[in-house]
Structures are given as C-alpha cells and as structure tokens.
Design a protein around this motif. Structure first.
Motif, short mmCIF file in Angstrom:
data_model
loop_
_atom_site.label_atom_id
_atom_site.label_comp_id
_atom_site.label_asym_id
_atom_site.label_seq_id
_atom_site.Cartn_x
_atom_site.Cartn_y
_atom_site.Cartn_z
N LEU A 292 13.07 -1.08 -2.31
CA LEU A 292 13.78 -2.01 -1.43
C LEU A 292 12.85 -3.14 -0.98
O LEU A 292 13.23 -4.31 -1.00
CB LEU A 292 14.36 -1.26 -0.22
CG LEU A 292 15.15 -2.13 0.75
CD1 LEU A 292 16.31 -2.84 0.05
CD2 LEU A 292 15.67 -1.31 1.92
N ARG A 293 11.63 -2.76 -0.60
CA ARG A 293 10.68 -3.80 -0.20
C ARG A 293 10.47 -4.79 -1.35
O ARG A 293 10.48 -6.00 -1.16
CB ARG A 293 9.33 -3.18 0.22
CG ARG A 293 8.34 -4.25 0.62
CD ARG A 293 7.03 -3.71 1.15
NE ARG A 293 6.05 -4.78 1.23
CZ ARG A 293 5.77 -5.49 2.32
NH1 ARG A 293 6.37 -5.23 3.44
NH2 ARG A 293 4.89 -6.46 2.27
N PHE A 294 10.27 -4.24 -2.56
CA PHE A 294 10.04 -5.10 -3.72
C PHE A 294 11.24 -6.02 -3.94
O PHE A 294 11.09 -7.22 -4.15
CB PHE A 294 9.79 -4.23 -4.96
CG PHE A 294 9.38 -5.02 -6.17
CD1 PHE A 294 8.04 -5.17 -6.49
CD2 PHE A 294 10.33 -5.63 -6.97
CE1 PHE A 294 7.66 -5.92 -7.60
CE2 PHE A 294 9.96 -6.38 -8.07
CZ PHE A 294 8.62 -6.52 -8.40
N PHE A 405 1.91 -7.49 -1.27
CA PHE A 405 3.21 -6.89 -1.63
C PHE A 405 3.37 -5.45 -1.14
O PHE A 405 4.50 -4.99 -0.93
CB PHE A 405 3.43 -6.99 -3.15
CG PHE A 405 3.92 -8.36 -3.54
CD1 PHE A 405 5.26 -8.68 -3.49
CD2 PHE A 405 3.01 -9.35 -3.88
CE1 PHE A 405 5.71 -9.96 -3.80
CE2 PHE A 405 3.44 -10.64 -4.20
CZ PHE A 405 4.80 -10.94 -4.15
N ALA A 406 2.28 -4.72 -1.02
CA ALA A 406 2.30 -3.39 -0.39
C ALA A 406 3.34 -2.43 -1.00
O ALA A 406 4.21 -1.92 -0.30
CB ALA A 406 2.52 -3.52 1.12
N VAL A 407 3.23 -2.21 -2.31
CA VAL A 407 4.15 -1.26 -2.97
C VAL A 407 3.43 -0.24 -3.85
O VAL A 407 4.08 0.64 -4.41
CB VAL A 407 5.20 -2.00 -3.85
CG1 VAL A 407 6.18 -2.78 -3.01
CG2 VAL A 407 4.54 -2.87 -4.90
N LEU A 408 2.10 -0.36 -3.96
CA LEU A 408 1.42 0.48 -4.95
C LEU A 408 1.23 1.93 -4.52
O LEU A 408 1.28 2.84 -5.34
CB LEU A 408 0.04 -0.12 -5.29
CG LEU A 408 0.06 -1.28 -6.28
CD1 LEU A 408 -1.35 -1.82 -6.49
CD2 LEU A 408 0.65 -0.83 -7.61
N GLU A 409 1.03 2.13 -3.26
CA GLU A 409 0.75 3.49 -2.80
C GLU A 409 1.99 4.36 -2.99
O GLU A 409 3.09 3.99 -2.58
CB GLU A 409 0.35 3.47 -1.32
CG GLU A 409 -0.44 4.69 -0.93
CD GLU A 409 -0.70 4.71 0.57
OE1 GLU A 409 -0.77 5.81 1.14
OE2 GLU A 409 -0.81 3.61 1.16
N ASP A 410 1.78 5.52 -3.61
CA ASP A 410 2.91 6.38 -3.95
C ASP A 410 3.27 7.26 -2.75
O ASP A 410 3.03 8.46 -2.75
CB ASP A 410 2.50 7.23 -5.16
CG ASP A 410 3.70 7.91 -5.77
OD1 ASP A 410 4.79 7.81 -5.20
OD2 ASP A 410 3.53 8.55 -6.82
N ASN A 411 3.84 6.65 -1.73
CA ASN A 411 4.09 7.41 -0.50
C ASN A 411 5.56 7.38 -0.07
O ASN A 411 5.89 7.61 1.09
CB ASN A 411 3.20 6.87 0.64
CG ASN A 411 3.41 5.38 0.85
OD1 ASN A 411 4.30 4.80 0.24
ND2 ASN A 411 2.61 4.78 1.70
#
Ligand code: AMP
Ligand code: ZN
Length: 479
Positions: A292-294, A405-411
C-alpha cells in the motif's frame, strides 16, 4: 546532486527550493481531523509529505516538521454531541488509530505532534491581535474575519472575488470557492456544545485559526514549507494566509505544496459507492502495508492517483522484486573483484534517483531508476558478471532508496500482527495453496516452465515461499 525544485501553489510554478535559512527546513503539515478512521486518500497525502520529509533529510537538511491533529472542528463537535460524550473521549480512538496507521505505513513521526485542543491560548492570542488590527467583527458572540480588508485575499487559490458581498458570512469550516465569505475565527457555543471560557468570550476556534496559530507558535512567523491535500488550498490555506499575514505583516509560507487526490477505480471515494477504504479494510483483504505504501508513493504527488486493486497487486510484486534483489546481494557469492562498468551503472542509477526526487519529487522517475538498475544487475548476476566488489555500492544505493521509500524491510507480518490481524493463514487457505503447489509440480513435469513460473509468482505474491528439495518434492512456507 541535483538542485531541488518544488511546485509552489502560490506562484503556480516549479521553483528552486531555497529555504529561509541555509541547511534548515521548517515545515508544517495539516494533520487529520480525527472524527473517523483516516482513509487511503488521506494517506496518499500523508505518504507524500513523508516522502518529502525523508528526501529533505537524505539531502542533509535539518528538519523541524510539525503535524497537527485537528481534534476540534464542526464534524467532531457534531459527532461528539450526538454520541453524548466529551470531544476528547470521542477523538481518542481515532487519534490512536491514526498513530497506529502511520506506524504501519512507515510514515515517520514529525518532530512535533501537536493537538488543537492543547493550543487554544495561542489561537485566542492570534484572534486578539487580529481584533487589534481591525480585521475582525463580532456577531452574536462569534468573531469573523473581514476578508475585504486583506488585500491579498485569494492569492493562493486565485479565486475571483468580484461579486462577493462584503459582510456576508459563512459559519462552516469547509465550504466551496463559490461561497467565499467572511469566515468564523471563533464560534459562540450552541446549546449542549463543547466550549472554552476565554478572554474573547466562551466558544471554540474555527478550523483555520487553529493551523495559523499552531504553525507560527512552533515554527515562527514565516515558514519554509506548508503541505496538505489539494482540497485544503481553499478555503483552509487561503484563510491561514489571511490570518497570519494580517497579524504579522510578513509572508506566512514560502512554499505551498499540495497533493492531488486519490480516486478509486477512476471515481471519487464515497461510502455510498462502496469504494471507500481505510487501511484496515485493505489489510483485512490480505494486502500488505508495504504494498500500500508503495502504491501510494509511486504516483508523483501532483498527479491524481487512480487506486486499483490491480495496481495494489503490482505494487506487491514490485516490493517483492526489490526484497529479492536485496536478498541476492546479501546471500549470494559473486566472483571476486570489481568491474568498472557496473560501478558506473550503480552511480548512474543513484544519480537518476536523485534527479527524479529533486525534480518536484517525481517518484515515478526515481522508481524507474531503481527498477532499471535491478533488472540489469539481476541479468549480470545470472550471467556471472556481477562481482563481489560491487555488492557494497549496490547495497548503499538500496539503503539510500529505502531511506525515502521505506519498503525493503520484511516486517509486514509483524506490523499486521500489531494491528490485530492474524497472518498465519487458516486451513482453507492451506488447502488452496497445496492445490497450487501440486499444479506447479504437474506443469514442471510437463516441462511447461512458463506455467510453473506463473504459479510460483502467484504464490510469492501471496507471501508463500517454495523450496524445491533434492528428492524432487516441494516444501512451502509463509514469508
Ligand atoms: P482531513 O482529515 O479531512 O482534514 O484530511 C486530511 C488530509 O487528507 C488533508 O491533507 C486532505 O487534503 C487529504 N485528503 C482528503 N481526501 C483525500 C483524497 N481523496 N486524496 C488525497 N488526499 C486527500
Ligand atoms: Zn490545517
């Protein structure tokens, strides 16, 4: 690094960004009106301002960013009165939900979260200043702003004031351009309504004075950047300018930035159309916060964002691709050494990324820089042409990318759990996954690799990882 350019609603142009004081940015964002859960349109705007703040920080600015919670306005007063509760009690649940939603979407906390109800004194003082300078008049216990006295009224939204009757008033906080009128700074209480006892009489602030008073209290009389959704340009921001500049005699804001609205499948979101979504509605359907953020970040802020479920699905795959690439960099062993051409390729990607964001925060260009690089680097890796010596540079670029962008962390699973969603799946889900895994096995046996890859990808998009074992069987697990 490229010169940062931003579109300023005030001038109607894209301008070089030069803050008032070198190296320092003071920024104000109109926060949510906490009368209900925020919807994905609201978060389009909040993700935009988050991308902006993160990019300014990446470029080394010392940022002081204030976001307010509008915890008193017409809608809150009306809803709280209908529910028979105090406004503070009424808004509590929505304030908490908003903070939770921000955390879930990796929207960073501003340097100051402030609440309208905790800054009534500053609003009263600002109204007194306007009274002193004769920009106001009273009527039936309320205090109004006389727009005819402020010569620059309309300069932000470029409204035409001819034909507007002097002295005609509007009491609502939100109204259309056609109803431009003298607006309420302070509203006398109606029976049963919440009010404050103050030196300017009993009552409550209008929505517009809240932001003027709080922005100036926390950031000074002239601030660098003020953001909000496009619907706030009029009347809210026009009225903020009128109030602040009349009181101080100084420009209130140097750069006004407005995000265009989000539409759903091409239509305005509305409850009656059944296309109205909060974050929680989408998480309940199994979509991930990162996707959703992306999806919200990927369309440049000055373009309308047409939200679709296909788009959200694509965003899920895009995030997956990035995470897989990051995992490759971390886990694979590449041939030793360095290769000048790849080092140059990484530097070019980083430069294109910076150029995209510098150009009025064009997130589409910035993302293209990343995805073109990922595609080429994946091919180089497959051919054995990517070298160990390039890993660190590539990872540094990914880190820079992700600081914005803050989407890489798999959390995602962790975040959803914190919101109360069980992401473990259930047995009905499991049976369907088993079926897909078996279908993939059959396709492989028939050497139909296009089909088996398609199924693997579909499973991956649902968060399922496949492990082919040496004995030919397949194990699966949730990511
Ligand atoms: P509100 O809580 O109504 O004051 O809105 C909070 C923020 O969301 C404001 O900046 C609005 O301009 C913005 N906003 C409201 N609806 C939309 C939408 N459909 N798309 C994008 N932003 C929106
Ligand atoms: Zn505001």
């Amino acid at each position: 690094m490229h010169e940062i350019q931003l579109h300023n609603t005030l001038s109607g142009k894209v301008e070089p960004f030069v803050p008032l004081k070198a190296g320092v940015v003071h920024m104000y964002t109109c926060g949510p009106t906490v009368y209900d859960f925020a919807h994905i349109g609201n978060f389009r705007t909040f993700v935009f301002q988050d991308i902006l703040r993160r990019f300014l920080k990446l470029r080394g600015y010392k940022l002081t960013h204030v976001m307010n919670l509008t915890d008193v306005d017409d809608r809150i007063i009306a809803n709280a009165a209908a529910a028979g509760v105090d406004i503070r009690d009424y808004t509590k649940k929505y304030v908490q939900a908003f903070f939770d939603d921000c955390r879930t979407l990796s929207v960073e906390s501003p340097e100051h979260w402030i609440r309208a109800t905790e800054n009534i004194d500053s609003m009263v003082k600002l109204i007194q200043e306007l009274q002193k300078k004769t920009y106001t008049y009273d009527s039936e216990g309320s205090i109004y702003y006389r727009i005819a006295k402020f010569k620059d009224y309309g300069k932000l939204s470029k409204i035409d004031l001819t034909g507007i009757q002097a002295g005609a008033r509007v009491d609502n906080d939100r109204y259309e351009k056609e109803s431009a009128r003298d607006f309420a700074l302070w509203k006398a209480p109606k029976p049963g309504e919440y009010f404050w006892e103050t030196p300017i009489g009993p009552g409550r602030p209008g929505w517009h004075i809240e932001c003027s008073a709080m922005a100036m209290k926390y950031l000074g009389e002239t601030i660098d950047i003020h953001t909000g959704g496009i619907d706030l340009a009029f009347p809210h921001h026009e009225n903020e300018i009128a109030q602040s500049e009349a009181a101080t005699g100084k420009p209130f804001v140097k750069y006004w930035l407005h995000a265009e609205h989000l539409l759903v499948e091409g239509e305005k979101m509305s409850k009656s159309l059944g296309n109205f979504f909060t974050l929680r509605d989408l998480f309940a359907k199994g979509y991930k916060p990162s996707a959703l953020r992306f999806a919200l970040a990927s369309v440049p802020y000055r373009r309308q964002l047409n939200f679709t479920f296909d788009g959200l699905q694509q965003a899920t795959s895009s995030v997956e691709r990035l995470r897989n690439f990051a995992a490759r960099l971390k886990n694979e062993k590449f041939p030793a050494g360095k290769q000048k051409s790849m080092a140059e390729r990484i530097a070019k990607a980083a430069s294109d990324f910076d150029a995209g964001l510098s150009g009025d925060l064009n997130t589409a260009v910035a993302l293209a820089a990343m995805f073109d690089f990922v595609r080429e680097a994946n091919i180089a890796m497959d051919k054995g042409e990517f070298r160990q010596g390039e890993v660190k540079e590539a990872q540094d670029f990914l880190a820079k990318f992700d600081s914005v962008f803050a989407v890489l962390e798999d959390n995602d699973a962790e975040k959803l759990k914190a919101l109360g969603y069980d992401t473990g799946g259930d047995s009905a889900d499991d049976a369907e996954i088993e079926k897909l895994v078996a279908a993939r096995q059959t396709a492989r046996q028939k050497r139909d690799f296009a089909e088996s890859d398609r199924i693997r990808k579909a499973l991956s998009d649902r968060g399922i990882l496949l492990e082919d074992t040496k004995d030919g069987s397949v194990r699966w697990k949730r990511k």
